[in-house]
Motif scaffolding. Structure first.
Motif, PDB file in Angstrom:
ATOM      1  N   THR A 196    -111.873  -8.374  23.415  1.00 29.58           N
ATOM      2  CA  THR A 196    -110.708  -8.368  22.526  1.00 29.58           C
ATOM      3  C   THR A 196    -110.023  -9.732  22.416  1.00 29.58           C
ATOM      4  OG1 THR A 196    -109.229  -7.721  24.326  1.00 29.58           O
ATOM      5  CG2 THR A 196    -110.241  -5.937  23.038  1.00 29.58           C
ATOM      6  N   THR A 229    -115.002  -1.956  25.142  1.00 30.79           N
ATOM      7  CA  THR A 229    -114.274  -3.199  24.905  1.00 30.79           C
ATOM      8  C   THR A 229    -113.700  -3.709  26.217  1.00 30.79           C
ATOM      9  OG1 THR A 229    -112.273  -1.956  24.333  1.00 30.79           O
ATOM     10  CG2 THR A 229    -113.665  -2.688  22.516  1.00 30.79           C
ATOM     11  N   ASP A 232    -110.863  -6.075  27.751  1.00 33.29           N
ATOM     12  CA  ASP A 232    -109.572  -6.679  27.413  1.00 33.29           C
ATOM     13  C   ASP A 232    -109.127  -7.577  28.548  1.00 33.29           C
ATOM     14  OD1 ASP A 232    -107.032  -7.370  26.646  1.00 33.29           O
ATOM     15  OD2 ASP A 232    -106.317  -5.324  26.378  1.00 33.29           O
TER      16      ASP A 232
END
Length: 196
Positions: A125, A39, A41
């Motif tokens: 995200t 992920t 971010d």
């Protein structure tokens, strides 16, 4: 509880944060499956479409985006977009008013949130807050252009709404958040195309 985190590794913490997470996920049938996902971010953001109903115009910006340029060498990297930016610990409303002033020179006080969306939930995200605001020439207090120290070199475009939607159809506007706001404008703000 449908997720059990097993391990989180930081892969990069340079421009933004890239992590690899291993977790157990409880499937709909009740069984557990171990998965691993990366992920990215970069924080949450806000985007706005300035519009003028009487003139049937919108304000967009054109700027260079390296990821678009770097994709296979088939794109010049210049994208036409609605003004946007990361929240950086401000409220979405505060940040988008500041961002639109930096990028376009327009100082709008009354912004209206129309929806929120995850733009690439498979790996990023970021949750984006979408706004609209009416504008007129009296609200333009500067030239815009962005913040040079942040690498911004932004051209301000004032376009007829029908011309902007035609640019979506023919591929000159390819930015997802901008396409979403222009479609919202067609459906909820401007209505049918102007008569010829």
């Amino acid at each position: 509880m449908h997720v059990r985190i097993k391990e989180v590794k930081t892969l990069s913490d340079d421009w933004y944060l890239l992590k690899k997470t291993t977790f157990d996920y409880r499937r709909r049938d009740g069984s557990w499956q171990t998965m691993s996902r990366e992920t990215y971010d970069r924080g949450h953001g806000a985007v706005i479409l300035l519009y003028n109903l009487a003139r049937r115009t919108v304000v967009l910006v054109r700027q260079f985006r390296f990821p678009a340029f770097g994709y296979g060498g088939t794109h010049d990297g210049y994208l036409i977009e609605a003004p946007a930016g990361l929240l950086d610990a401000a409220s979405p409303e505060e940040r988008i008013r500041a961002e639109v002033a930096e990028e376009t020179g327009f100082h709008v006080q009354h912004v209206r949130r129309v929806f929120d969306a995850f733009m690439s939930p498979g790996s990023v995200t970021e949750r984006l807050h979408f706004f609209v605001a009416e504008y007129d020439a009296s609200q333009r207090g500067g030239a815009g252009g962005g913040v040079a120290a942040e690498g911004e070199d932004i051209e301000v475009l004032e376009l007829d709404i029908d011309a902007a939607l035609a640019m979506v159809a023919d591929g000159r506007i390819e930015d997802g958040k901008t396409i979403m706001l222009l479609q919202h404008a067609r459906l909820s703000l401007f209505g049918a195309p102007a008569a010829p």
